[in-house]
Design an enzyme around this catalytic site. Sequence first.
Site, PDB file in Angstrom:
ATOM      1  N   ASP A 104       0.919  -1.153  -0.075  1.00  0.00           N
ATOM      2  CA  ASP A 104       0.000  -0.068  -0.076  1.00  0.00           C
ATOM      3  C   ASP A 104       0.963   1.125   0.074  1.00  0.00           C
ATOM      4  O   ASP A 104       2.159   1.143   0.419  1.00  0.00           O
ATOM      5  CB  ASP A 104      -0.866  -0.084   1.342  1.00  0.00           C
ATOM      6  CG  ASP A 104      -1.949  -1.189   1.012  1.00  0.00           C
ATOM      7  OD1 ASP A 104      -2.300  -1.673   0.125  1.00  0.00           O
ATOM      8  OD2 ASP A 104      -2.287  -1.655   2.413  1.00  0.00           O
ATOM      9  N   LEU A 105       0.136   2.436  -0.383  1.00  0.00           N
ATOM     10  CA  LEU A 105       1.128   3.580  -0.413  1.00  0.00           C
ATOM     11  C   LEU A 105       1.733   4.186   0.684  1.00  0.00           C
ATOM     12  O   LEU A 105       2.897   4.353   0.975  1.00  0.00           O
ATOM     13  CB  LEU A 105      -0.035   4.743  -0.896  1.00  0.00           C
ATOM     14  CG  LEU A 105       0.456   6.072  -0.657  1.00  0.00           C
ATOM     15  CD1 LEU A 105       1.117   6.375  -2.200  1.00  0.00           C
ATOM     16  CD2 LEU A 105      -0.833   7.038  -0.686  1.00  0.00           C
TER      17      LEU A 105
END
Length: 239
Positions: A104-105
């Site tokens: 994820d970011l």
Amino acid sequence: MEMRLQKFLSMCGLGSRRACERLIAGGRVKVNGSTVMEPGTRVTDGDSVSLDDKLVMPLERYYYVLNKPPGTLCVDRDSRGRTYVVDLIPGAREQGCFPVGRLDLDTTGLILITNDGELSNRIAHPRYNITKTYRAVVTGTVLDRDIKGMERGVALEDGSFVRDIMVLSIKRHPKGREVLLSIHEGRRHIVKRLFLALGGRVVELERTGIGGLRTEGFRVGRWKRLDADKLRKAIGMDR
Ligand code: URA
């Protein structure tokens, strides 16, 4: 080195072995000037292989491990100008590299980056059962007992069940609990979903290990190139 024609084509960057079998079956591939439609045909160093009458050559393979910084993306589509992880490694985009799976970011930690589609598919295959270790900081009123109970399996919000979880440690943290766990799953947001199922929220997540590769001593933003054999050994694919 002698090998099957579909493997050779795949090493030329023409897709998976299965996709290359289709190119062969479609009559588009010639070996030493003659069309070959038998996928098992073996080719060796001196043979010239062409697709649609254009000579093809095996690409050099690149394997990197990167300690992903927060705020970087594992997809190359962003209108907000955020960095694509591949661009943290000079030249990797030009080499045709891509990340193996996604973080994820906001997740930091280890990610493999390669231009070897076949190895990437195999890493993702459940047969290899590669262990990934995560350090998660979790908030909410989750009991240590419930965290430890994850080892018996966790039912996710979509009704699926995740097995093979090992809880390696649980520590107090100013925000709640810091949990080190290992899983074999590669589904998206899997660690966040596991804790959500217990009523907790992951506010910090780091992938600390892939097989035997570790983040220890390897600062965020750093990367190194590995050779295929070392990588296979490190992640336990040589067994
Ligand atoms: N699990 C998640 O929830 N996020 C990641 O980035 C990786 C695993």
